[in-house]
Design a protein around this motif. Structure first.
Motif, PDB file in Angstrom:
ATOM      1  N   ARG A  77       0.831  -1.202   0.000  1.00 26.89           N
ATOM      2  CA  ARG A  77       0.000   0.000   0.000  1.00 26.89           C
ATOM      3  C   ARG A  77       0.867   1.254   0.000  1.00 26.89           C
ATOM      4  O   ARG A  77       0.616   2.210  -0.749  1.00 26.89           O
ATOM      5  N   ASN A  78       1.909   1.250   0.815  1.00 34.89           N
ATOM      6  CA  ASN A  78       2.787   2.418   0.881  1.00 34.89           C
ATOM      7  C   ASN A  78       3.506   2.655  -0.440  1.00 34.89           C
ATOM      8  O   ASN A  78       3.674   3.801  -0.866  1.00 34.89           O
ATOM      9  N   ILE A  79       3.902   1.580  -1.096  1.00 29.88           N
ATOM     10  CA  ILE A  79       4.545   1.715  -2.403  1.00 29.88           C
ATOM     11  C   ILE A  79       3.567   2.334  -3.410  1.00 29.88           C
ATOM     12  O   ILE A  79       3.912   3.238  -4.173  1.00 29.88           O
ATOM     13  N   LEU A  80       2.329   1.848  -3.394  1.00 36.08           N
ATOM     14  CA  LEU A  80       1.321   2.379  -4.320  1.00 36.08           C
ATOM     15  C   LEU A  80       0.999   3.839  -4.028  1.00 36.08           C
ATOM     16  O   LEU A  80       0.786   4.634  -4.954  1.00 36.08           O
ATOM     17  N   LYS A  81       0.973   4.209  -2.765  1.00 34.80           N
ATOM     18  CA  LYS A  81       0.724   5.617  -2.407  1.00 34.80           C
ATOM     19  C   LYS A  81       1.835   6.516  -2.965  1.00 34.80           C
ATOM     20  O   LYS A  81       1.573   7.571  -3.533  1.00 34.80           O
ATOM     21  N   LYS A  82       3.071   6.068  -2.794  1.00 40.23           N
ATOM     22  CA  LYS A  82       4.197   6.862  -3.284  1.00 40.23           C
ATOM     23  C   LYS A  82       4.179   6.954  -4.806  1.00 40.23           C
ATOM     24  O   LYS A  82       4.457   8.010  -5.385  1.00 40.23           O
ATOM     25  N   ALA A  83       3.829   5.858  -5.459  1.00 38.99           N
ATOM     26  CA  ALA A  83       3.762   5.867  -6.919  1.00 38.99           C
ATOM     27  C   ALA A  83       2.651   6.792  -7.397  1.00 38.99           C
ATOM     28  O   ALA A  83       2.831   7.551  -8.367  1.00 38.99           O
ATOM     29  N   ALA A  84       1.503   6.763  -6.740  1.00 36.03           N
ATOM     30  CA  ALA A  84       0.387   7.628  -7.118  1.00 36.03           C
ATOM     31  C   ALA A  84       0.761   9.094  -6.913  1.00 36.03           C
ATOM     32  O   ALA A  84       0.441   9.953  -7.749  1.00 36.03           O
ATOM     33  N   ALA A  85       1.458   9.396  -5.832  1.00 35.70           N
ATOM     34  CA  ALA A  85       1.879  10.772  -5.581  1.00 35.70           C
ATOM     35  C   ALA A  85       2.885  11.218  -6.634  1.00 35.70           C
ATOM     36  O   ALA A  85       2.838  12.363  -7.111  1.00 35.70           O
ATOM     37  N   TYR A  86       3.786  10.338  -7.036  1.00 33.76           N
ATOM     38  CA  TYR A  86       4.782  10.665  -8.041  1.00 33.76           C
ATOM     39  C   TYR A  86       4.117  10.933  -9.397  1.00 33.76           C
ATOM     40  O   TYR A  86       4.453  11.889 -10.083  1.00 33.76           O
ATOM     41  N   VAL A  87       3.149  10.093  -9.766  1.00 34.56           N
ATOM     42  CA  VAL A  87       2.448  10.259 -11.048  1.00 34.56           C
ATOM     43  C   VAL A  87       1.631  11.548 -11.026  1.00 34.56           C
ATOM     44  O   VAL A  87       1.619  12.294 -11.994  1.00 34.56           O
ATOM     45  N   ALA A  88       0.970  11.809  -9.913  1.00 32.74           N
ATOM     46  CA  ALA A  88       0.164  13.031  -9.807  1.00 32.74           C
ATOM     47  C   ALA A  88       1.043  14.272  -9.877  1.00 32.74           C
ATOM     48  O   ALA A  88       0.663  15.278 -10.470  1.00 32.74           O
ATOM     49  N   LYS A  89       2.216  14.188  -9.311  1.00 36.66           N
ATOM     50  CA  LYS A  89       3.158  15.320  -9.312  1.00 36.66           C
ATOM     51  C   LYS A  89       3.625  15.602 -10.751  1.00 36.66           C
ATOM     52  O   LYS A  89       3.731  16.755 -11.171  1.00 36.66           O
ATOM     53  N   ASP A  90       3.891  14.555 -11.526  1.00 39.40           N
ATOM     54  CA  ASP A  90       4.327  14.719 -12.908  1.00 39.40           C
ATOM     55  C   ASP A  90       3.220  15.299 -13.802  1.00 39.40           C
ATOM     56  O   ASP A  90       3.510  15.984 -14.779  1.00 39.40           O
ATOM     57  N   GLN A  91       1.980  15.014 -13.487  1.00 42.08           N
ATOM     58  CA  GLN A  91       0.864  15.488 -14.306  1.00 42.08           C
ATOM     59  C   GLN A  91       0.603  16.962 -14.087  1.00 42.08           C
ATOM     60  O   GLN A  91      -0.012  17.613 -14.929  1.00 42.08           O
ATOM     61  N   LEU A  92       1.035  17.491 -12.984  1.00 42.70           N
ATOM     62  CA  LEU A  92       0.808  18.913 -12.722  1.00 42.70           C
ATOM     63  C   LEU A  92       1.833  19.726 -13.418  1.00 42.70           C
ATOM     64  O   LEU A  92       2.083  20.362 -14.185  1.00 42.70           O
TER      65      LEU A  92
END
Length: 92
Positions: A77-92
């Motif tokens: 879960r923690n890995i997925l949270k970090k990945a989601a945050a990284y992807v969201a950061k790149d989209q901005l």
């Protein structure tokens, strides 16, 4: 510590031979509270009491496996949270 056989013999002194826990503990050189705990464990678990070093009761084994699984799922879960945050950061 004490072997399974020693514990079983100590419990038999109290349960089958009608020796008081206090007297049996004095004779065996152990604390009365320890002997009473062994008697409770033997009456609760029966033949599965005193499994020995490294041997777990089925409930303890299941609990160990469930804790391992929870730990693994939290890490995923923690890995997925970090990945989601990284992807969201790149989209901005």
């Amino acid at each position: 510590m004490f072997s399974r056989e020693f514990k079983q013999e100590a419990v038999e002194l109290v349960t089958k031979r009608c020796v008081s826990a206090a007297q049996a503990s004095r004779d065996l050189g152990i604390h009365a509270t320890v002997l009473r705990r062994w008697v409770r464990a033997a009456s609760a678990d029966g033949p599965a009491a005193f499994p020995g070093n490294g041997k777990l009761t089925p409930e303890q084994e299941e609990l160990r496996n469930l804790r391992r699984e929870v730990s693994k799922l939290k890490a995923e879960r923690n890995i997925l949270k970090k990945a989601a945050a990284y992807v969201a950061k790149d989209q901005l």
